[in-house]
Design a protein around this motif. Sequence first.
Motif, PDB file in Angstrom:
ATOM      1  N   TRP A  24     -10.243   3.916   1.126  1.00 47.83           N
ATOM      2  CA  TRP A  24      -9.110   4.723   0.647  1.00 47.83           C
ATOM      3  C   TRP A  24      -8.315   5.297   1.816  1.00 47.83           C
ATOM      4  O   TRP A  24      -7.087   5.448   1.729  1.00 47.83           O
ATOM      5  N   ARG A  25      -9.007   5.599   2.916  1.00 46.86           N
ATOM      6  CA  ARG A  25      -8.292   6.127   4.091  1.00 46.86           C
ATOM      7  C   ARG A  25      -7.262   5.112   4.584  1.00 46.86           C
ATOM      8  O   ARG A  25      -6.148   5.470   4.944  1.00 46.86           O
ATOM      9  N   ARG A  26      -7.676   3.860   4.577  1.00 42.57           N
ATOM     10  CA  ARG A  26      -6.766   2.813   5.050  1.00 42.57           C
ATOM     11  C   ARG A  26      -5.577   2.670   4.100  1.00 42.57           C
ATOM     12  O   ARG A  26      -4.426   2.518   4.548  1.00 42.57           O
ATOM     13  N   GLU A  30      -2.031   3.391   5.626  1.00 37.82           N
ATOM     14  CA  GLU A  30      -1.295   2.180   6.012  1.00 37.82           C
ATOM     15  C   GLU A  30      -0.311   1.710   4.952  1.00 37.82           C
ATOM     16  O   GLU A  30       0.772   1.227   5.285  1.00 37.82           O
ATOM     17  N   ILE A  31      -0.678   1.810   3.676  1.00 39.51           N
ATOM     18  CA  ILE A  31       0.233   1.368   2.612  1.00 39.51           C
ATOM     19  C   ILE A  31       0.986   2.567   2.036  1.00 39.51           C
ATOM     20  O   ILE A  31       2.149   2.468   1.654  1.00 39.51           O
ATOM     21  N   GLY A  32       0.325   3.693   2.003  1.00 44.14           N
ATOM     22  CA  GLY A  32       0.981   4.907   1.535  1.00 44.14           C
ATOM     23  C   GLY A  32       1.019   4.991   0.012  1.00 44.14           C
ATOM     24  O   GLY A  32       0.693   4.034  -0.694  1.00 44.14           O
ATOM     25  N   ILE A  33       1.408   6.166  -0.471  1.00 40.78           N
ATOM     26  CA  ILE A  33       1.478   6.417  -1.908  1.00 40.78           C
ATOM     27  C   ILE A  33       2.922   6.776  -2.257  1.00 40.78           C
ATOM     28  O   ILE A  33       3.560   7.545  -1.537  1.00 40.78           O
ATOM     29  N   GLN A  34       3.387   6.214  -3.360  1.00 41.04           N
ATOM     30  CA  GLN A  34       4.765   6.465  -3.778  1.00 41.04           C
ATOM     31  C   GLN A  34       4.800   7.659  -4.738  1.00 41.04           C
ATOM     32  O   GLN A  34       4.037   7.697  -5.705  1.00 41.04           O
ATOM     33  N   PHE A  35       5.668   8.611  -4.454  1.00 40.89           N
ATOM     34  CA  PHE A  35       5.852   9.776  -5.321  1.00 40.89           C
ATOM     35  C   PHE A  35       7.309   9.790  -5.787  1.00 40.89           C
ATOM     36  O   PHE A  35       8.198  10.090  -4.991  1.00 40.89           O
ATOM     37  N   ALA A  36       7.546   9.506  -7.067  1.00 38.84           N
ATOM     38  CA  ALA A  36       8.919   9.339  -7.560  1.00 38.84           C
ATOM     39  C   ALA A  36       9.542  10.685  -7.944  1.00 38.84           C
ATOM     40  O   ALA A  36      10.142  10.837  -9.010  1.00 38.84           O
ATOM     41  N   LYS A  37       9.358  11.664  -7.069  1.00 32.84           N
ATOM     42  CA  LYS A  37       9.950  12.978  -7.300  1.00 32.84           C
ATOM     43  C   LYS A  37      10.221  13.575  -5.920  1.00 32.84           C
ATOM     44  O   LYS A  37       9.277  13.839  -5.143  1.00 32.84           O
ATOM     45  N   PRO A  38      11.496  13.794  -5.601  1.00 33.13           N
ATOM     46  CA  PRO A  38      11.849  14.255  -4.247  1.00 33.13           C
ATOM     47  C   PRO A  38      11.093  15.522  -3.830  1.00 33.13           C
ATOM     48  O   PRO A  38      10.685  15.647  -2.673  1.00 33.13           O
ATOM     49  N   LEU A 200      -3.476  15.936 -18.667  1.00 30.79           N
ATOM     50  CA  LEU A 200      -3.755  14.608 -18.123  1.00 30.79           C
ATOM     51  C   LEU A 200      -2.532  14.076 -17.387  1.00 30.79           C
ATOM     52  O   LEU A 200      -1.499  13.804 -18.004  1.00 30.79           O
ATOM     53  N   ILE A 201      -2.656  13.906 -16.087  1.00 29.07           N
ATOM     54  CA  ILE A 201      -1.588  13.315 -15.287  1.00 29.07           C
ATOM     55  C   ILE A 201      -2.041  11.927 -14.862  1.00 29.07           C
ATOM     56  O   ILE A 201      -2.948  11.780 -14.032  1.00 29.07           O
ATOM     57  N   ASN A 202      -1.425  10.901 -15.449  1.00 31.85           N
ATOM     58  CA  ASN A 202      -1.789   9.526 -15.121  1.00 31.85           C
ATOM     59  C   ASN A 202      -0.981   8.996 -13.958  1.00 31.85           C
ATOM     60  O   ASN A 202       0.221   9.254 -13.869  1.00 31.85           O
ATOM     61  N   CYS A 203      -1.621   8.256 -13.117  1.00 32.47           N
ATOM     62  CA  CYS A 203      -0.933   7.534 -12.051  1.00 32.47           C
ATOM     63  C   CYS A 203      -0.345   6.252 -12.641  1.00 32.47           C
ATOM     64  O   CYS A 203      -0.926   5.658 -13.551  1.00 32.47           O
ATOM     65  N   ASN A 204       0.818   5.868 -12.183  1.00 32.11           N
ATOM     66  CA  ASN A 204       1.355   4.561 -12.549  1.00 32.11           C
ATOM     67  C   ASN A 204       0.794   3.557 -11.542  1.00 32.11           C
ATOM     68  O   ASN A 204       1.485   3.107 -10.641  1.00 32.11           O
ATOM     69  N   SER A 205      -0.451   3.257 -11.703  1.00 32.98           N
ATOM     70  CA  SER A 205      -1.169   2.434 -10.727  1.00 32.98           C
ATOM     71  C   SER A 205      -0.571   1.038 -10.674  1.00 32.98           C
ATOM     72  O   SER A 205      -0.151   0.513 -11.714  1.00 32.98           O
ATOM     73  N   PRO A 206      -0.507   0.401  -9.497  1.00 27.18           N
ATOM     74  CA  PRO A 206      -1.079   0.856  -8.235  1.00 27.18           C
ATOM     75  C   PRO A 206      -0.158   1.789  -7.424  1.00 27.18           C
ATOM     76  O   PRO A 206       1.044   1.526  -7.297  1.00 27.18           O
ATOM     77  N   GLN A 249      -9.078   2.148  -4.516  1.00 33.45           N
ATOM     78  CA  GLN A 249      -7.737   2.468  -5.018  1.00 33.45           C
ATOM     79  C   GLN A 249      -7.779   3.757  -5.826  1.00 33.45           C
ATOM     80  O   GLN A 249      -6.907   4.627  -5.692  1.00 33.45           O
ATOM     81  N   GLN A 250      -8.812   3.880  -6.640  1.00 36.04           N
ATOM     82  CA  GLN A 250      -8.961   5.087  -7.454  1.00 36.04           C
ATOM     83  C   GLN A 250      -9.066   6.334  -6.568  1.00 36.04           C
ATOM     84  O   GLN A 250      -8.452   7.367  -6.848  1.00 36.04           O
ATOM     85  N   LEU A 251      -9.823   6.197  -5.484  1.00 33.42           N
ATOM     86  CA  LEU A 251      -9.936   7.331  -4.555  1.00 33.42           C
ATOM     87  C   LEU A 251      -8.585   7.634  -3.917  1.00 33.42           C
ATOM     88  O   LEU A 251      -8.176   8.803  -3.826  1.00 33.42           O
ATOM     89  N   ALA A 252      -7.901   6.603  -3.471  1.00 36.92           N
ATOM     90  CA  ALA A 252      -6.598   6.808  -2.808  1.00 36.92           C
ATOM     91  C   ALA A 252      -5.642   7.521  -3.751  1.00 36.92           C
ATOM     92  O   ALA A 252      -4.955   8.486  -3.362  1.00 36.92           O
ATOM     93  N   GLU A 253      -5.588   7.074  -4.986  1.00 43.04           N
ATOM     94  CA  GLU A 253      -4.631   7.645  -5.938  1.00 43.04           C
ATOM     95  C   GLU A 253      -5.035   9.058  -6.361  1.00 43.04           C
ATOM     96  O   GLU A 253      -4.226   9.988  -6.317  1.00 43.04           O
ATOM     97  N   ALA A 254      -6.279   9.211  -6.767  1.00 39.19           N
ATOM     98  CA  ALA A 254      -6.707  10.526  -7.274  1.00 39.19           C
ATOM     99  C   ALA A 254      -6.621  11.571  -6.165  1.00 39.19           C
ATOM    100  O   ALA A 254      -6.101  12.681  -6.368  1.00 39.19           O
ATOM    101  N   LEU A 255      -7.118  11.220  -4.977  1.00 39.78           N
ATOM    102  CA  LEU A 255      -7.119  12.219  -3.899  1.00 39.78           C
ATOM    103  C   LEU A 255      -5.692  12.566  -3.469  1.00 39.78           C
ATOM    104  O   LEU A 255      -5.410  13.718  -3.123  1.00 39.78           O
TER     105      LEU A 255
END
Lengths: 479, 479
Positions: A24-26, A30-38, A200-206, A249-255
């Motif tokens: 998850w660290r990688r 390296e790929i990063g997480i997208q947040f669709a809210k400025p 419940l806040i769902n991620c739009n995975s991935p 992936q779950q760790l990357a998103e949840a954390l």
Amino acid sequence: MFVNTMPRYEILSADAIGVLDRGWRRIVSEIGIQFAKPEAVELFAKAGQRVDGDVVFLDPEFVLEQVAKAPREFDVQARNPAHNVHIGGDHMVFSAVYGCPFIREGDVRRDATLRDFHQLCMLSQGYDELDSAGGVICEPNDAPLDSRHLDMIYALQTLTDKIYMGNVVSGPNAADTIAMTSILFGGRSFIEQTPATISLINCNSPLRWDDRMLDAQFEYCAAAQPVVLTPFLLMGAMSPVTIPAALTQQLAEALSGIALAQLIRPGCPVIFGSFLSNIDMQSGSPSFGTPESALGLLCTGQLARHYGLPFRTGGGLNSSQTPDAQSAYEALMTLLPTFLAGTNFVMHAAGWLEGGLVSCYEKFIIDIELLRELRVEFTPLEISEESLAFGAHSEVGHGGHFLGAAHTMERFRSCFYRPMLSSTANFERWLKLGGKDTAARASDIWRAKVAAYEPPPLDDAIRAELADFVTRRRRELGD
Amino acid sequence: MFVNTMPRYEILSADAIGVLDRGWRRIVSEIGIQFAKPEAVELFAKAGQRVDGDVVFLDPEFVLEQVAKAPREFDVQARNPAHNVHIGGDHMVFSAVYGCPFIREGDVRRDATLRDFHQLCMLSQGYDELDSAGGVICEPNDAPLDSRHLDMIYALQTLTDKIYMGNVVSGPNAADTIAMTSILFGGRSFIEQTPATISLINCNSPLRWDDRMLDAQFEYCAAAQPVVLTPFLLMGAMSPVTIPAALTQQLAEALSGIALAQLIRPGCPVIFGSFLSNIDMQSGSPSFGTPESALGLLCTGQLARHYGLPFRTGGGLNSSQTPDAQSAYEALMTLLPTFLAGTNFVMHAAGWLEGGLVSCYEKFIIDIELLRELRVEFTPLEISEESLAFGAHSEVGHGGHFLGAAHTMERFRSCFYRPMLSSTANFERWLKLGGKDTAARASDIWRAKVAAYEPPPLDDAIRAELADFVTRRRRELGD
């Protein structure tokens, strides 16, 4: 609320956890997480994280610093203090199915209505095995779209006196939930002190958090109401097809979502969420109650504990179209690991059918039976000299029977689990009773339970204030 | 044969094991065990144990000395060497339901016949999840009573090439089993070297071993064929109503039977047996798939390991009258703990219905599906850098999907469990396919499997010799 003091069933070695931790660290760095809210991106940028458009490249150590601000355990208050819950540790909190557009009632499958929503509230109130009706127990399709969240919150608040889940369709819906909860609990300061909702806040995975969910998260976290940050992973579609890949992936998103919660309001309670199954690679349909999802569930519990977070997973998930054998074995294939993992918050614990498209009354009763049994199964044995009942053996001797032994007579009422739904009737008696299968018996049970429903007491002034709020907001929303 | 290298789920503390250990010692030494066969009592007396009539008061240390002579693990040979099994350690061996007088086939419940016996042999041969058809898969009520054991053994020997269980109705029946097995394997010396049958010796609990079962045990042990010494405990009837009391009784009975086996032939292979559930205290009927039976099962595994013995427990047990939701959740409530405990020999793993009175074709298929799933669920994950599929994440990025990713395309055929029975079809497609519930689909599956059956090859001379034996013995028995 059930306290599970049985051992956890852990299947990951320390080495395996190390590999997943590096994974998850990688991803986040390296790929990063997208947040669709400025506003979310801004919070991360201000905290020193590298940003490219709406993608945030996270320093794993920074993420863990934020995660460490979240409480390991916390309370959630219900309007009936007897129904307060504790999230974390050995505690397990159960809520009903969530998000179903359809209803199954006996042989009929149809659109869900507000009346169904009410009836499912009544059932959730009526069974001690559920700590909450949840939120969207079914989608009340006959209520006006823009304001139906008000109808749902009002029903959860008045027909049950248990904790409930907040609406997450939009920021304003979340604000309405908080406003109505503030009315019920005597002011916002009281719920900021001890939260009264879980959302419940769902991620739009991935790797993407969407704007409307984030809007809702911002509202809830600002009000110190816990959010369940949940990667939505059907392996093969929203994640790679290997369980370790899905877990990282779950760790990357949840954390990452939990880190955001702490930036919005440090110390905000959160729950590490997991909704992890796979698709059927032949049909492309989601599969539930699979061996893969059970393995993922067990690992999720162990990982959440590794990062010091309460966690959500499990439930009575299944893909079946009717409350038949498949619905039951798939549900238990998930529910039993849910207990083995010591899951802190369990959604979809009663009523889930057909991959979550259907809220089924009969399945609701089947799941309550499973929860009742599992609570007994996960209660440690008391093993003492006295429990060995040596005297009973002296009394009965060789080849006799214990039916009339003093030890039996003293305990026969409470010694074993007493089924609510399961039948042990012999064949002739079962025929005489109508030859009803489990689904037919479940149908009798839920109808009787709804008929016997008594609303929990509620102060008239508060009820009126809530009703006024609903009326006013519905008008403002143009419904 | 499945090798279960997942962790064991153990719920007894060392202290608790100590209490249970003291418990059985007190029972065997103070109350004693009844052996309704003079030769058995004589063996114990000769070995220095105190005897009063047919009750033997056992020195616990003597019992443990005998138990230590039993092998911890052993092989059982099948006529097809690919189907040889290993009993003990991480190995799990599965056999079909045993002892049912009735058959359920769709909506019909009726007396079982020899044709059913044959068809159940065919199904057991056809599914890799079963290592054995077992023994009395159903009671062939249309075959002559005194010689039907010959029909059953002949069917097991010719319609399957897997290991099978011996008849235990009487000493002569056991001798016939051994004689026919000697024919199949080329002489008694070959099966004394590596056994080819396993036989179920039930205790007439509490604390009594009956004459006919002991007659059979003497035959099998003398021929070095493994016996499963099984206390038959429905708590409330054959044992006290507390699980610890049942566990100590189970130890007292099983260990005493195992001690006898070692007196008959030191080193004879044995299996510590458990059949532990409870009665419904309201109806007096047996209950299966209960929380109490699951707890007892988990403890049994731990105790058998403590005494260094391979063990039998579990199966697809349930009380349900039809292959409905209850049949499925009760079966899995037992089968999942069967795997958690790492059970070495599992009887009743497919087909059990209605408290074991009914052998059900559709339930057989449901259980095979459960066994298939559990084999995947109890296969350790391989967690390596490569399994994290970082490249797939790089390829798919944020908010995309993995359906067409290279990582998915390379693995889509084998990455997930592929159901045989469970349906993931969406509602419209399911309707188009006939709207069949699980039991209806199971019915299609078993009928197709029987239709596709091909007998395993068998040397004509051996087949003729077996048939001659059956003819001759049937005549001798007057049938």
